[in-house]
Motif scaffolding. Sequence first.
Motif, PDB file in Angstrom:
ATOM      1  N   VAL B  71      29.338   6.363   2.036  1.00 16.57           N
ATOM      2  CA  VAL B  71      28.195   5.506   2.355  1.00 16.57           C
ATOM      3  C   VAL B  71      27.851   5.631   3.836  1.00 16.57           C
ATOM      4  O   VAL B  71      28.726   5.527   4.703  1.00 16.57           O
ATOM      5  CB  VAL B  71      28.511   4.021   2.041  1.00 16.57           C
ATOM      6  N   THR B  72      26.571   5.859   4.093  1.00 18.78           N
ATOM      7  CA  THR B  72      26.102   5.833   5.488  1.00 18.78           C
ATOM      8  C   THR B  72      24.853   4.960   5.556  1.00 18.78           C
ATOM      9  O   THR B  72      24.016   5.005   4.659  1.00 18.78           O
ATOM     10  CB  THR B  72      25.755   7.240   6.007  1.00 18.78           C
ATOM     11  N   ALA B  73      24.780   4.134   6.595  1.00 18.01           N
ATOM     12  CA  ALA B  73      23.612   3.259   6.752  1.00 18.01           C
ATOM     13  C   ALA B  73      22.389   4.101   7.115  1.00 18.01           C
ATOM     14  O   ALA B  73      22.492   5.063   7.874  1.00 18.01           O
ATOM     15  CB  ALA B  73      23.883   2.228   7.831  1.00 18.01           C
ATOM     16  N   ALA B  74      21.245   3.720   6.551  1.00 20.53           N
ATOM     17  CA  ALA B  74      20.010   4.488   6.792  1.00 20.53           C
ATOM     18  C   ALA B  74      18.919   3.596   7.370  1.00 20.53           C
ATOM     19  O   ALA B  74      17.725   3.843   7.204  1.00 20.53           O
ATOM     20  CB  ALA B  74      19.537   5.159   5.506  1.00 20.53           C
ATOM     21  N   GLY B  75      19.294   2.504   7.998  1.00 13.11           N
ATOM     22  CA  GLY B  75      18.331   1.678   8.718  1.00 13.11           C
ATOM     23  C   GLY B  75      17.781   0.533   7.887  1.00 13.11           C
ATOM     24  O   GLY B  75      18.099   0.398   6.703  1.00 13.11           O
ATOM     25  N   THR B  76      16.969  -0.308   8.525  1.00 15.93           N
ATOM     26  CA  THR B  76      16.333  -1.459   7.845  1.00 15.93           C
ATOM     27  C   THR B  76      14.833  -1.413   8.089  1.00 15.93           C
ATOM     28  O   THR B  76      14.369  -0.811   9.068  1.00 15.93           O
ATOM     29  CB  THR B  76      16.882  -2.794   8.388  1.00 15.93           C
ATOM     30  N   SER B  77      14.127  -2.077   7.199  1.00  8.91           N
ATOM     31  CA  SER B  77      12.671  -2.218   7.397  1.00  8.91           C
ATOM     32  C   SER B  77      12.277  -3.623   6.944  1.00  8.91           C
ATOM     33  O   SER B  77      12.873  -4.164   6.001  1.00  8.91           O
ATOM     34  CB  SER B  77      11.916  -1.153   6.593  1.00  8.91           C
ATOM     35  N   SER B  78      11.320  -4.220   7.617  1.00 15.53           N
ATOM     36  CA  SER B  78      10.890  -5.578   7.240  1.00 15.53           C
ATOM     37  C   SER B  78       9.363  -5.588   7.044  1.00 15.53           C
ATOM     38  O   SER B  78       8.659  -4.755   7.627  1.00 15.53           O
ATOM     39  CB  SER B  78      11.305  -6.570   8.335  1.00 15.53           C
ATOM     40  N   SER B  79       8.918  -6.538   6.275  1.00 16.82           N
ATOM     41  CA  SER B  79       7.466  -6.615   6.041  1.00 16.82           C
ATOM     42  C   SER B  79       7.050  -8.079   5.924  1.00 16.82           C
ATOM     43  O   SER B  79       7.835  -8.928   5.471  1.00 16.82           O
ATOM     44  CB  SER B  79       7.096  -5.843   4.774  1.00 16.82           C
ATOM     45  N   THR B  80       5.842  -8.349   6.333  1.00 14.24           N
ATOM     46  CA  THR B  80       5.251  -9.693   6.228  1.00 14.24           C
ATOM     47  C   THR B  80       3.854  -9.519   5.617  1.00 14.24           C
ATOM     48  O   THR B  80       3.076  -8.691   6.105  1.00 14.24           O
ATOM     49  CB  THR B  80       5.141 -10.350   7.610  1.00 14.24           C
ATOM     50  N   GLN B  81       3.547 -10.283   4.565  1.00 12.76           N
ATOM     51  CA  GLN B  81       2.254 -10.141   3.892  1.00 12.76           C
ATOM     52  C   GLN B  81       1.581 -11.513   3.779  1.00 12.76           C
ATOM     53  O   GLN B  81       2.257 -12.523   3.546  1.00 12.76           O
ATOM     54  CB  GLN B  81       2.452  -9.553   2.499  1.00 12.76           C
ATOM     55  N   TYR B  82       0.272 -11.534   3.916  1.00 14.44           N
ATOM     56  CA  TYR B  82      -0.533 -12.742   3.687  1.00 14.44           C
ATOM     57  C   TYR B  82      -1.526 -12.423   2.580  1.00 14.44           C
ATOM     58  O   TYR B  82      -2.370 -11.529   2.744  1.00 14.44           O
ATOM     59  CB  TYR B  82      -1.316 -13.128   4.962  1.00 14.44           C
ATOM     60  N   ILE B  83      -1.340 -13.053   1.495  1.00 20.18           N
ATOM     61  CA  ILE B  83      -2.275 -12.848   0.365  1.00 20.18           C
ATOM     62  C   ILE B  83      -2.805 -14.218  -0.035  1.00 20.18           C
ATOM     63  O   ILE B  83      -2.037 -15.099  -0.473  1.00 20.18           O
ATOM     64  CB  ILE B  83      -1.570 -12.179  -0.822  1.00 20.18           C
ATOM     65  N   ASN B  84      -4.108 -14.417   0.171  1.00 18.33           N
ATOM     66  CA  ASN B  84      -4.753 -15.716  -0.140  1.00 18.33           C
ATOM     67  C   ASN B  84      -4.013 -16.863   0.536  1.00 18.33           C
ATOM     68  O   ASN B  84      -3.585 -17.821  -0.119  1.00 18.33           O
ATOM     69  CB  ASN B  84      -4.807 -15.951  -1.660  1.00 18.33           C
ATOM     70  N   THR B  85      -3.815 -16.725   1.797  1.00 19.86           N
ATOM     71  CA  THR B  85      -3.112 -17.704   2.653  1.00 19.86           C
ATOM     72  C   THR B  85      -1.646 -17.868   2.286  1.00 19.86           C
ATOM     73  O   THR B  85      -0.952 -18.703   2.859  1.00 19.86           O
ATOM     74  CB  THR B  85      -3.787 -19.106   2.606  1.00 19.86           C
ATOM     75  N   GLN B  86      -1.223 -17.109   1.323  1.00 18.58           N
ATOM     76  CA  GLN B  86       0.195 -17.157   0.976  1.00 18.58           C
ATOM     77  C   GLN B  86       0.930 -16.077   1.782  1.00 18.58           C
ATOM     78  O   GLN B  86       0.517 -14.930   1.791  1.00 18.58           O
ATOM     79  CB  GLN B  86       0.368 -16.894  -0.522  1.00 18.58           C
ATOM     80  N   ARG B  87       1.931 -16.536   2.427  1.00 18.20           N
ATOM     81  CA  ARG B  87       2.678 -15.597   3.279  1.00 18.20           C
ATOM     82  C   ARG B  87       3.993 -15.259   2.600  1.00 18.20           C
ATOM     83  O   ARG B  87       4.681 -16.127   2.065  1.00 18.20           O
ATOM     84  CB  ARG B  87       2.967 -16.253   4.637  1.00 18.20           C
ATOM     85  N   SER B  88       4.330 -13.984   2.617  1.00 15.53           N
ATOM     86  CA  SER B  88       5.629 -13.583   2.054  1.00 15.53           C
ATOM     87  C   SER B  88       6.299 -12.602   3.014  1.00 15.53           C
ATOM     88  O   SER B  88       5.637 -11.734   3.593  1.00 15.53           O
ATOM     89  CB  SER B  88       5.444 -12.928   0.683  1.00 15.53           C
ATOM     90  N   VAL B  89       7.624 -12.805   3.212  1.00 20.64           N
ATOM     91  CA  VAL B  89       8.385 -11.930   4.117  1.00 20.64           C
ATOM     92  C   VAL B  89       9.525 -11.273   3.352  1.00 20.64           C
ATOM     93  O   VAL B  89       9.993 -11.832   2.345  1.00 20.64           O
ATOM     94  CB  VAL B  89       8.955 -12.702   5.332  1.00 20.64           C
ATOM     95  N   SER B  90       9.907 -10.129   3.809  1.00 15.48           N
ATOM     96  CA  SER B  90      11.050  -9.447   3.172  1.00 15.48           C
ATOM     97  C   SER B  90      11.693  -8.504   4.193  1.00 15.48           C
ATOM     98  O   SER B  90      11.072  -8.104   5.193  1.00 15.48           O
ATOM     99  CB  SER B  90      10.595  -8.659   1.945  1.00 15.48           C
ATOM    100  N   ILE B  91      12.948  -8.179   3.909  1.00 16.97           N
ATOM    101  CA  ILE B  91      13.664  -7.192   4.743  1.00 16.97           C
ATOM    102  C   ILE B  91      14.441  -6.274   3.798  1.00 16.97           C
ATOM    103  O   ILE B  91      14.998  -6.745   2.789  1.00 16.97           O
ATOM    104  CB  ILE B  91      14.585  -7.866   5.781  1.00 16.97           C
ATOM    105  N   THR B  92      14.431  -5.002   4.108  1.00 18.02           N
ATOM    106  CA  THR B  92      15.089  -4.021   3.238  1.00 18.02           C
ATOM    107  C   THR B  92      16.177  -3.293   4.020  1.00 18.02           C
ATOM    108  O   THR B  92      15.922  -2.764   5.116  1.00 18.02           O
ATOM    109  CB  THR B  92      14.062  -2.992   2.728  1.00 18.02           C
ATOM    110  N   HIS B  93      17.391  -3.306   3.494  1.00 17.95           N
ATOM    111  CA  HIS B  93      18.508  -2.556   4.093  1.00 17.95           C
ATOM    112  C   HIS B  93      18.713  -1.301   3.273  1.00 17.95           C
ATOM    113  O   HIS B  93      18.921  -1.383   2.053  1.00 17.95           O
ATOM    114  CB  HIS B  93      19.783  -3.408   4.082  1.00 17.95           C
ATOM    115  N   ASN B  94      18.646  -0.140   3.927  1.00 21.72           N
ATOM    116  CA  ASN B  94      18.752   1.146   3.223  1.00 21.72           C
ATOM    117  C   ASN B  94      20.112   1.789   3.483  1.00 21.72           C
ATOM    118  O   ASN B  94      20.626   1.738   4.604  1.00 21.72           O
ATOM    119  CB  ASN B  94      17.652   2.105   3.705  1.00 21.72           C
ATOM    120  N   TYR B  95      20.659   2.399   2.451  1.00 22.22           N
ATOM    121  CA  TYR B  95      21.951   3.098   2.556  1.00 22.22           C
ATOM    122  C   TYR B  95      21.831   4.447   1.865  1.00 22.22           C
ATOM    123  O   TYR B  95      21.096   4.596   0.879  1.00 22.22           O
ATOM    124  CB  TYR B  95      23.074   2.282   1.901  1.00 22.22           C
TER     125      TYR B  95
END
Lengths: 247, 594
Positions: B71-95
């Motif tokens: 296993v080797t770590a391959a970084g992280t990525s995050s995202s923030t979305q606003y859809i119809n005033t609804q906000r959603s956040v997420s973070i992705t850890h890649n391996y």
Amino acid sequence: MKNAFAFFLFIVLTLSASLPTEASDYLNDVVRANGLYAEKHYAESAQAYESLIKKGMQNGYLYYNLGNAYIRMGRTGSAILNYIRARKWIPRDENLEANLKFAIQQTRDKIELPPAGTLNVLFFWANDFNFNELIVFAISLNFIFWVSLTLWMCFPSLKVVRNALLCFLLLAFVSIGVKIKNESDLKLGVVLAENVEVKSGRAEDAVTLFQLHEGALVTVTGKHDSWLEVRLNDEQKGWVPQNSLGT
Amino acid sequence: MKNFSATCAALLSLFLIPALSTLSFGEDISVTATVDKNRLTLEDVLQLSIIIQGTQNTPPPELPSLPDFRVTAAGTSSSTQYINTQRSVSITHNYRLTPMNTGTIVIGPSRVRANGKTYSTQPITIEVQKPSSSVAPADRAAFVEAILSSKKAYIGEQLVYTFRLYHRVDAKNLNLQLPFDKTWFNKEDLGEPKSYIKVVNGIQYHVQELSMALFPLKKGLVEIPASGIELDLLRTTQNRSRQDPFSRFFNDPFFNRRTQAEHKVLRTQPLSIEILPLPEGAPKGFKNLIGHFNISAELGKRDLEVGDTTTLTVTVSGKGNVRDISFEEPDLKNYFKIYPDKPEFSQTVQNNQITGEKVFKFALVPLEAGSRTLPKFSLPYFDSASAQYRIAKTQPISLNIKPSSTKENLNLVQSGQQNVAPTKPEIETLGRDILPIYTELDKFKSDGSYSSTFIGAGFGSPVILFIISAFIIKRQNRLKYDVAFYRRRNAYKNASQRLKQLTEHSDSKEFARQLSEILREYIGDKLNLQGKAITAEEVEVRLKESNYEPVKAEGTRKLLEKYETLQYAPMTRGSTKELLGESENMIKVLEKQS
């Protein structure tokens, strides 16, 4: 000028009068002692040498011969003691050094002479001359120096010679000082008894720290009543009865 | 004013949106795990992503135990979305998971801690297969191979292990892992990797080749495990989307080309080899030399004189462990002094074969005249090619030694004993004794310590003599240069002499004049004055100034006045004698006063 010459003559005569003179009786006794030694009457020979020394005769070769007589008698301690006394007068004598070394090798403890200190290393020549030699040397240098000082009054160009002689004269005085210090500080003692117990205190019932045997060389560092404080090295020291040690 | 309010609102939103982006606002948290494929081979790499929805403030996920993967770590990525005033956040850890074994492998649930709760992912089932053998290597974008120069080898024989990477597409980030077991082999590099182009089944490949020499250490059947290389293959693909009008507009390969990196792990097949022991019957002096060697010997000068120096050069070259070759000094010690030099060794690699050359030099100094033949140097070795022991030998060398033209005695020192003092026959000590007593009587002259009188006189008398001498010298100098002192010192003497010379003159006037002159000159000498020119009154004053008794000074004045009077009045014979005595007394009195 006449007065000065008369004064000088007086000084010379005074010095001559104070110089040791040969005594025919003394020399006859020496011949007799040597003869006894040659005939292997070592005890009588040693007694003859001892009686000469007791009369006040101080001579390095006398002590040397006495040491030889004692070593023939098997008294290594007395032999070493007299060899060490002889060193005071004849410090450069090779036979003496050889016999002293031989005598130390005959002892059980085989303790060598203590090494020379820093002062003796710096003034190494002080140990190669006896006190009288150093005195004569200093007196001669002193005379030359004052003569040079007189000459300098007439010939100012002799200033360098005068200064050099002054340095030598001071060095000679310091050498005498070192010699005196050596003889006063480093008092060697030789165990004369066959076996001596070195005690922790000045009492027979004190703890025995270590034992020494005849001929062992120690440094005498103190005296109290009939006890001598002796030191072998930085760690081993103690007290021994005075009559067991020759100094 | 309206414009100002709009600007403020825009700025506020600009600062607030990022600030609030990390807050969850009560959004539900969910954690999912995804892989980029469920079926893969040992050459492929699995991409595992842990996606955390609803928050970005969590510690890294806790992965399950994955013994079948590296296993080797391959970084992280995050995202923030606003859809119809609804906000959603997420973070992705890649391996990046590199499979180590084949079979069906279940990746267990990964756990994430957020807001005091623990969330787990669903397990994922993966099937790992061997690389498809149906696919010919030539059809693949990249493949590797490992080759051993021989499947059988003797202990100590050189083997060549070659690893080759064939690739049709660009390969980057190469990470090679070559297996090497130190208990079985000694390894030696055979230089830098080679790069060349090779056509395999009509397809052109770029080949990267790396070779190393292996020297077996013990007999037996041994398997050299697979070598592996990790790399990124850069594949170039064409964009196929024809619906996009812009694509049609830019229908150019330059704009439609897309490079995709594919991470691969390529492994070779394990290789087996049988290590054979050396056969029996090794010749005498055999020192495990395996290969093929040549030996030669040369002598610098063949005609020389006793004491001259010549150099014997023995050169050994060949394939195999040349470095280990050593020679002892030739047995010539009765005839030559020998000084061995440090051997020189050089090694080259030709066609993956290590060849070396070792040069031994001996300086020879002949000790005797005559014709000599140097013995042969022999080198037993095992020739692995023919599986036989062989002995390489030098040719014998003859040399002619003449007597030395200069009759010098050689003073040579054997090498290696240069610091050893020449051995002298030691005289055995049979016994030890003291040295004899002194009998010379002159030695027994008593050495008693010098008395303090002697020492004091010795040191003090030169000082006293110096003081006296200094006084005399100083006085002499004063008499020489101090006129007043000289006059004063000689005043009485001069006056006395003149008085003695003075006879009772018939002319009483002259007699009085001379007495007056003698007295004045005496006083002049004493007081450093011009005596003849001084008056009687001045004499009195000067004498008083010089601390003479006033009575004496007055007496002197009266006597001088008397002289003056008598110079003009006649005197009887008796009175002159009386005057002379009076003058002598006066001078004596003044002398005592001075």
